[in-house]
Design an enzyme around this catalytic site. Structure first.
Site, mmCIF file in Angstrom:
data_model
loop_
_atom_site.group_PDB
_atom_site.id
_atom_site.type_symbol
_atom_site.label_atom_id
_atom_site.label_comp_id
_atom_site.label_asym_id
_atom_site.label_seq_id
_atom_site.Cartn_x
_atom_site.Cartn_y
_atom_site.Cartn_z
ATOM 1 N N HIS A 1 16.923 61.167 -35.172
ATOM 2 C CA HIS A 1 18.250 61.236 -35.789
ATOM 3 C C HIS A 1 18.921 59.874 -35.645
ATOM 4 O O HIS A 1 18.494 59.044 -34.848
ATOM 5 C CB HIS A 1 19.126 62.324 -35.162
ATOM 6 C CG HIS A 1 19.159 62.289 -33.670
ATOM 7 N ND1 HIS A 1 20.012 61.468 -32.970
ATOM 8 C CD2 HIS A 1 18.436 62.944 -32.749
ATOM 9 C CE1 HIS A 1 19.801 61.645 -31.686
ATOM 10 N NE2 HIS A 1 18.847 62.518 -31.514
ATOM 11 N N HIS B 1 16.460 51.949 -25.087
ATOM 12 C CA HIS B 1 17.794 52.404 -24.663
ATOM 13 C C HIS B 1 18.269 51.576 -23.452
ATOM 14 O O HIS B 1 19.428 51.170 -23.376
ATOM 15 C CB HIS B 1 17.747 53.871 -24.225
ATOM 16 C CG HIS B 1 18.004 54.870 -25.315
ATOM 17 N ND1 HIS B 1 19.087 54.815 -26.163
ATOM 18 C CD2 HIS B 1 17.329 56.002 -25.664
ATOM 19 C CE1 HIS B 1 19.065 55.859 -26.993
ATOM 20 N NE2 HIS B 1 18.000 56.594 -26.717
ATOM 21 N N GLY C 1 19.843 66.506 -22.484
ATOM 22 C CA GLY C 1 20.209 66.564 -23.902
ATOM 23 C C GLY C 1 19.737 67.867 -24.532
ATOM 24 O O GLY C 1 20.446 68.484 -25.319
ATOM 25 N N GLY D 1 21.746 59.541 -25.769
ATOM 26 C CA GLY D 1 22.766 60.400 -26.390
ATOM 27 C C GLY D 1 23.653 61.127 -25.400
ATOM 28 O O GLY D 1 24.841 61.359 -25.664
ATOM 29 N N ALA E 1 35.318 55.176 -34.350
ATOM 30 C CA ALA E 1 36.127 54.261 -35.149
ATOM 31 C C ALA E 1 37.045 53.521 -34.177
ATOM 32 O O ALA E 1 37.682 54.135 -33.322
ATOM 33 C CB ALA E 1 36.957 55.043 -36.150
ATOM 34 N N THR F 1 41.677 58.142 -35.270
ATOM 35 C CA THR F 1 40.501 58.979 -35.464
ATOM 36 C C THR F 1 39.651 58.362 -36.571
ATOM 37 O O THR F 1 40.123 57.529 -37.333
ATOM 38 C CB THR F 1 40.898 60.443 -35.784
ATOM 39 O OG1 THR F 1 39.723 61.240 -35.886
ATOM 40 C CG2 THR F 1 41.675 60.544 -37.074
ATOM 41 N N SER F 2 38.408 58.746 -36.620
ATOM 42 C CA SER F 2 37.504 58.069 -37.548
ATOM 43 C C SER F 2 37.862 58.379 -39.007
ATOM 44 O O SER F 2 38.334 59.470 -39.330
ATOM 45 C CB SER F 2 36.062 58.471 -37.254
ATOM 46 O OG SER F 2 35.950 59.873 -37.235
HETATM 47 FE FE LIG Z 1 17.188 58.538 -27.565
#
Ligand SMILES: [Fe+2]
Length: 547
Positions: free
Chosen positions: A2, A124, A174, A290, A400, A510-511
């Protein structure tokens, strides 16, 4: 998996980065990032054949498939027909494409550069350490899944990055959070924010010991139990009651489960950070993956007293992997990483006033050219207007930060509902965040620290909670952005202008997107979103568009 993305670096300097979703307009786009790569090459004004390296933060297909087979064989991941088929299909398609490199050559032409697979958690880890500005740091990566990793600990020192420990997938925080996100009626690997926002409305009492066991320096997720389904019903539903139907009312039991999930995640993250500090003997901490988007947990780690400095890669999810992968070749032959602190996230595309004017003319929109953008916008915000704010280079990462933002007056207790109903069309319980001048952070926040990326939650000082009610969450917390004049002078000036008129140099930020859509990238995206919502005005470059 993703959030695919691309970035381009020159001599270790990050020049440009953009997530594929912003250009394709497909939120969390997991496809081959051809738009993003094209944007990188265009920005740097180079062709593919001039690249030295093409890197991706994902290992070679056979390594991933090998890890899957091992998990099937040991029963860690149920070897159901569907799971095995999906894994084999992914392997076949990735192997056919040489993990994407074949596709790169097809689309962008041959390159003399070396094609590189970089292990996912290493990418990462570099994205956290190399951009942190910390010489020495304990680096903790936590995500849904890497190829075989779930969490890992690294020790960054003097540009080197030593691997300390890997907790293999599926023992994954996650995964734990995502499975409960789905149970609570939201989209896993996407809507974890909603669970985090909902959690403070719940109360303690729900026990999740069966699904995750926690101890003082680690955690153990019971993945087989989380995966298990019988007659289409998950074991979570069997134990805790029927899964919530998306968009349905949220009763107290779901709020209490959200509380328990968030609480368990915070304890596990804290434990892992503690272990990393002990193993590296270093109290500076870098986070990525994440799970490190959990700003609530990050804030608690920062306030815990166990860390001296903390840097969380703002693009902590898989979009940020590109930043780390691009620097991985520096580690060849015992080499050192470039250490270039990331002071802002304005790394994306930019549009000039001339380009914006052309778009406004095309759409036959009446627009006013402003003499003083910050003063006009500050004045409008002080009068309760909800503004679209489109300025400079787009942010990289999910937040944002005053380049593609929707702004409003944080003093109005009704503003949260107004923006939710008129603009964001999103759930009532999700909090909005404040952007404040860095200079006043200590006045408004407990444990005020430099927080340019909205990735650490702080407590608003009790005496200020009524001053900025619409950006203070039900538990007194906020997810602030501290704005530095040197970094973003226009945004700083806007907040300052608002402060001059109201005495409160804080805005609600806010975004700039509608619910379920990617944040706007181009002027056209901004105009379309503006006219599909209840925003009062759009400040786009030097222009003001009103309804
Ligand atoms: Fe990852």
């Amino acid at each position: 998996m993703h959030d695919s993305s691309a970035c381009i670096t020159r001599d270790g300097e990050l020049l440009f980065a953009v997530a594929e979703e912003r250009i394709s307009r497909n939120k969390h786009d997991a496809g081959f990032p051809h738009h993003a790569i094209r944007a990188c090459l265009d920005f740097a004004k180079i062709r593919a054949d001039q690249l030295d390296y093409v890197c991706q933060g994902w290992p070679a297909p056979h390594k991933v498939f090998g890890a899957d087979l091992k998990n099937f064989a040991t029963g860690k991941y149920p070897a159901t027909y569907l799971n095995v088929l999906n894994s084999a299909r992914l392997y076949a398609s990735m192997a056919h494409q040489n993990g994407g490199f074949k596709r790169f050559t097809q689309q962008f032409g041959a390159t003399r550069g070396q094609m590189r697979f970089v292990d996912h958690h290493l990418a990462h880890a570099i994205s956290a350490y190399s951009y942190s500005g910390l010489d020495k740091a304990a680096v903790v990566v936590m995500d849904g899944r890497g190829a075989w990793e779930a969490s890992s600990i690294w020790y960054g020192h003097d540009g080197y990055l030593d691997h300390v420990l890997t907790i293999p997938w599926p023992n994954s925080l996650g995964l734990f959070y995502a499975q409960f996100t789905e149970y609570l009626g939201f989209v896993p690997n996407s809507d974890e924010w909603k669970v985090m926002g909902l959690a403070p409305y719940g109360h303690p009492g729900i026990k999740l010991d069966e699904f995750i066991s926690l101890n003082h320096d680690s955690y153990q997720v019971n993945a087989p139990l989380l995966f298990e389904r019988s007659n289409g019903t998950s074991l979570i539903a069997k134990r805790l009651g029927p899964q919530r139907t998306p968009e349905s009312e949220i009763d107290d039991s779901f709020k209490n489960i959200a509380f328990a999930v968030q609480d368990a995640c915070e304890i596990a993250m804290m434990a892992l950070v503690k272990q990393a500090i002990q193993k590296t003997n270093c109290r500076n901490v870098c986070l990525a993956g994440g799970v490190a988007l959990n700003s609530k947990a990050n804030g608690k780690i920062e306030a815990s007293g166990m860390v001296d400095h903390i840097f969380v890669q703002p693009a902590a999810s898989d979009d940020g992997v590109a930043l780390g992968a691009a620097l991985a070749p520096f580690l060849d032959k015992g080499g050192r990483l470039p250490m270039k602190p990331m002071r802002h996230a304005y790394l994306g595309p930019e549009y000039t006033d001339a380009g914006i004017e052309k778009v406004l003319v095309t759409y036959k929109l009446r627009a006013t050219k402003l003499d003083n953008v910050a003063a006009t916008a500050g004045e409008m915000l002080a009068h309760g207007k909800i503004l679209g704010w489109f300025q400079g280079r787009m942010e990289f990462g999910p937040r944002a930060l005053g380049a593609r933002s929707i702004l409003a007056d944080p003093r109005d207790p009704e503003m949260n509902a107004k923006v939710n109903n008129a603009v964001k069309f999103r759930e009532w319980w999700r909090p909005f965040a404040p952007s404040m001048l860095k200079e006043v952070a200590g006045e408004y926040l407990e444990h005020a620290s430099d927080s340019p990326f909205m990735i650490l939650t702080s407590q608003v000082r009790p005496e200020k909670r009524d001053v900025i009610p619409s950006v203070t969450h039900v538990d007194g917390s906020a997810r602030p952005q501290t704005v530095e004049k040197e970094i973003n002078p226009l945004y700083w000036n806007l907040i300052n202008e608002f402060g001059k008129r109201t005495g409160v140099p804080v805005v609600m930020n806010t975004s700039f997107n509608l619910r379920g859509e990617a944040i706007v990238n181009t002027p056209t995206d901004a105009i379309r979103t503006f006219f599909s919502s209840g925003m009062d005005a759009l400040v786009i470059g030097g222009y003001l568009v009103e309804k």
